[in-house]
Write a protein that holds these residues in place. Sequence first.
Motif, PDB file in Angstrom:
ATOM      1  N   ALA A  46     -34.197  -3.306 -29.094  1.00 34.00           N
ATOM      2  CA  ALA A  46     -33.681  -4.656 -29.348  1.00 34.00           C
ATOM      3  C   ALA A  46     -32.820  -5.133 -28.185  1.00 34.00           C
ATOM      4  N   ALA A  47     -31.990  -4.235 -27.645  1.00 29.65           N
ATOM      5  CA  ALA A  47     -31.135  -4.619 -26.520  1.00 29.65           C
ATOM      6  C   ALA A  47     -31.966  -4.921 -25.278  1.00 29.65           C
ATOM      7  N   ARG A  48     -32.970  -4.093 -25.021  1.00 28.74           N
ATOM      8  CA  ARG A  48     -33.811  -4.338 -23.829  1.00 28.74           C
ATOM      9  C   ARG A  48     -34.626  -5.620 -24.010  1.00 28.74           C
ATOM     10  N   ASN A  49     -35.113  -5.875 -25.206  1.00 28.71           N
ATOM     11  CA  ASN A  49     -35.849  -7.123 -25.430  1.00 28.71           C
ATOM     12  C   ASN A  49     -34.940  -8.330 -25.237  1.00 28.71           C
ATOM     13  N   SER A  50     -33.671  -8.178 -25.578  1.00 28.51           N
ATOM     14  CA  SER A  50     -32.715  -9.248 -25.328  1.00 28.51           C
ATOM     15  C   SER A  50     -32.591  -9.514 -23.829  1.00 28.51           C
ATOM     16  N   ARG A  74     -36.155   2.540 -31.469  1.00 29.46           N
ATOM     17  CA  ARG A  74     -34.700   2.423 -31.421  1.00 29.46           C
ATOM     18  C   ARG A  74     -34.102   3.370 -30.400  1.00 29.46           C
ATOM     19  N   ILE A  75     -34.754   4.519 -30.190  1.00 30.31           N
ATOM     20  CA  ILE A  75     -34.288   5.521 -29.233  1.00 30.31           C
ATOM     21  C   ILE A  75     -35.472   5.940 -28.371  1.00 30.31           C
ATOM     22  N   HIS A  76     -35.206   6.227 -27.086  1.00 28.62           N
ATOM     23  CA  HIS A  76     -36.269   6.559 -26.143  1.00 28.62           C
ATOM     24  C   HIS A  76     -37.365   5.497 -26.223  1.00 28.62           C
ATOM     25  N   GLU A  77     -36.923   4.275 -26.093  1.00 26.63           N
ATOM     26  CA  GLU A  77     -37.784   3.109 -26.229  1.00 26.63           C
ATOM     27  C   GLU A  77     -38.850   3.087 -25.124  1.00 26.63           C
ATOM     28  N   THR A  78     -39.949   2.436 -25.438  1.00 30.82           N
ATOM     29  CA  THR A  78     -41.046   2.368 -24.482  1.00 30.82           C
ATOM     30  C   THR A  78     -41.799   1.064 -24.669  1.00 30.82           C
ATOM     31  N   ILE A  79     -42.712   0.786 -23.747  1.00 35.13           N
ATOM     32  CA  ILE A  79     -43.542  -0.412 -23.796  1.00 35.13           C
ATOM     33  C   ILE A  79     -45.004   0.009 -23.837  1.00 35.13           C
ATOM     34  N   ALA A  80     -45.759  -0.557 -24.746  1.00 30.27           N
ATOM     35  CA  ALA A  80     -47.209  -0.340 -24.783  1.00 30.27           C
ATOM     36  C   ALA A  80     -47.835  -1.212 -23.697  1.00 30.27           C
ATOM     37  N   THR A  81     -48.304  -0.586 -22.640  1.00 30.00           N
ATOM     38  CA  THR A  81     -48.837  -1.343 -21.518  1.00 30.00           C
ATOM     39  C   THR A  81     -50.256  -1.815 -21.800  1.00 30.00           C
ATOM     40  N   LYS A  82     -50.649  -2.852 -21.097  1.00 28.43           N
ATOM     41  CA  LYS A  82     -51.987  -3.413 -21.238  1.00 28.43           C
ATOM     42  C   LYS A  82     -52.332  -4.149 -19.958  1.00 28.43           C
ATOM     43  N   GLY A  83     -53.587  -4.533 -19.829  1.00 28.01           N
ATOM     44  CA  GLY A  83     -54.012  -5.318 -18.682  1.00 28.01           C
ATOM     45  C   GLY A  83     -54.275  -4.471 -17.450  1.00 28.01           C
ATOM     46  N   THR A  84     -54.104  -5.070 -16.291  1.00 25.95           N
ATOM     47  CA  THR A  84     -54.357  -4.402 -15.012  1.00 25.95           C
ATOM     48  C   THR A  84     -53.124  -3.614 -14.603  1.00 25.95           C
ATOM     49  N   THR A  86     -33.758  20.771  -9.450  1.00 29.37           N
ATOM     50  CA  THR A  86     -35.022  20.137  -9.097  1.00 29.37           C
ATOM     51  C   THR A  86     -35.359  19.097 -10.151  1.00 29.37           C
ATOM     52  N   PRO A  87     -35.605  17.853  -9.744  1.00 29.30           N
ATOM     53  CA  PRO A  87     -35.825  16.808 -10.747  1.00 29.30           C
ATOM     54  C   PRO A  87     -37.164  16.951 -11.463  1.00 29.30           C
ATOM     55  N   ILE A  88     -37.184  16.479 -12.692  1.00 30.19           N
ATOM     56  CA  ILE A  88     -38.422  16.298 -13.439  1.00 30.19           C
ATOM     57  C   ILE A  88     -38.960  14.925 -13.070  1.00 30.19           C
ATOM     58  N   VAL A  89     -40.230  14.849 -12.707  1.00 29.95           N
ATOM     59  CA  VAL A  89     -40.815  13.599 -12.236  1.00 29.95           C
ATOM     60  C   VAL A  89     -41.973  13.200 -13.140  1.00 29.95           C
ATOM     61  N   PHE A  90     -41.947  11.961 -13.607  1.00 25.01           N
ATOM     62  CA  PHE A  90     -43.039  11.447 -14.422  1.00 25.01           C
ATOM     63  C   PHE A  90     -43.139   9.948 -14.198  1.00 25.01           C
ATOM     64  N   GLU A  91     -44.218   9.355 -14.675  1.00 24.65           N
ATOM     65  CA  GLU A  91     -44.437   7.922 -14.486  1.00 24.65           C
ATOM     66  C   GLU A  91     -43.806   7.116 -15.608  1.00 24.65           C
ATOM     67  N   ARG A  92     -43.288   5.938 -15.246  1.00 21.07           N
ATOM     68  CA  ARG A  92     -42.838   4.977 -16.243  1.00 21.07           C
ATOM     69  C   ARG A  92     -43.364   3.594 -15.879  1.00 21.07           C
ATOM     70  N   GLU A  93     -43.570   2.771 -16.915  1.00 16.00           N
ATOM     71  CA  GLU A  93     -43.888   1.370 -16.703  1.00 16.00           C
ATOM     72  C   GLU A  93     -42.618   0.707 -16.177  1.00 16.00           C
ATOM     73  N   PHE A 127     -38.310  -6.167 -13.727  1.00 14.19           N
ATOM     74  CA  PHE A 127     -38.084  -4.804 -13.259  1.00 14.19           C
ATOM     75  C   PHE A 127     -36.873  -4.266 -14.020  1.00 14.19           C
ATOM     76  N   TRP A 128     -37.061  -3.202 -14.817  1.00 14.53           N
ATOM     77  CA  TRP A 128     -35.936  -2.693 -15.616  1.00 14.53           C
ATOM     78  C   TRP A 128     -35.327  -1.462 -14.969  1.00 14.53           C
ATOM     79  N   LEU A 129     -34.050  -1.299 -15.171  1.00 16.19           N
ATOM     80  CA  LEU A 129     -33.311  -0.154 -14.647  1.00 16.19           C
ATOM     81  C   LEU A 129     -32.249   0.265 -15.652  1.00 16.19           C
ATOM     82  N   ASP A 130     -31.811   1.521 -15.555  1.00  9.79           N
ATOM     83  CA  ASP A 130     -30.599   1.984 -16.209  1.00  9.79           C
ATOM     84  C   ASP A 130     -29.475   2.004 -15.181  1.00  9.79           C
ATOM     85  N   ALA A 131     -28.249   1.941 -15.644  1.00 10.46           N
ATOM     86  CA  ALA A 131     -27.120   1.839 -14.724  1.00 10.46           C
ATOM     87  C   ALA A 131     -26.964   3.075 -13.848  1.00 10.46           C
TER      88      ALA A 131
END
Length: 352
Positions: free
Chosen positions: A64-68, A143-153, A122-129, A79-83
């Motif tokens: 809800a906060a990120r959608n805001s 509500r926690i560990h929120e994500t986006i269902a990607t679509k399109g190109t 050693t960092p853990i590396v993975f892809e994010r939208e 482009f989203w980021l964490d602090a």
Amino acid sequence: MITISVCMIVKDEEPVIRRCLSCVKCFADEIIVIDTGSQDQTAAISREMGALVDTFAWNDDFAAARNSSFSRATKDYIFWLDADDVIDEVNQRKLCELKQHLDPSVDVVMMRYAMAHAKGATPIVFERERLLKRSCGFHWQGRIHETIATKGTILHSDITICHQKEVVNDPDRNLRIFQIMRQNDEPFSPRDWFYYARELNDHGQRAAAIQAYETFLSQEGWVEDQLQACYDLGVCHLRNNDREQALQAYLRSFSYEVPTSRICNAIGFWFLDVQCYAQAAYWFDQALRSTHRGGFENEDEHLFLPMLELAICYYYLKENELARAWFEAAKAQHPSHSLIIKNEPYFKREQG
């Protein structure tokens, strides 16, 4: 050239917010910071750095906060980021180049996310939208560990964002939110069950964690989460001194995907612990051969770790030439690693 809105949600991020915002000024056309209840100078510093700051009444819902924050964006892409994220100069330049040349038909740009849970680890590396076309109306879920269902190109880039957390403000927050959800009989998605299990595990509640992992694995979830759940289950059973259940949990991962380096290493350690050195060496060799990246893995699990363990296996098998060769291969990866320094006397002694 596209335009970019940088969107963030923050709370009490005074130690890191300036560092973060300084990383985006070269490519951001606007910066939107949604403050969810800071008691420090986070909002003031954000305004000083040129951000548009608004507030959001925190309701235990990250989506809800990120959608805001997304709702306030006005540019072509978000482009989203964490602090506590950081973008180094090399990747800032890559982002500027991407902004200059991105085909507007692209809806989502995936980027690498490097998360180090401790300084020097050693960092853990993975892809994010990470970069999303605003006109597509992408919506955060969970509500926690929120994500986006990607679509399109979708474009997969090699741009890397580093997550460098300095302080954990509230280590019990996520578990507390999950427990409130359960008390209120809110439905859990498979992803919720997975992360609830991880929170229980992190808080030492192994029996409840095992049950939650099993509930997750009985449903249709993301394959990366299924692989991680099998690994975590194995670790839980080992801590309960149930070695056979641990091995079965590791092997269970093969029903979801081809063997990953992390699982192969885990099985290798399982055999190493009972001094079955030939079997252990087989699985560490399989870890080296695995090309599949199964979610929360780091690069050392693909090269350095299995190389070093192969050296140790062959040391005990008295195949000294192979042991030295694998030790030198591991040393070439991390010459000053504590495990190299600890084990080097044994291999020097063999040479002597």
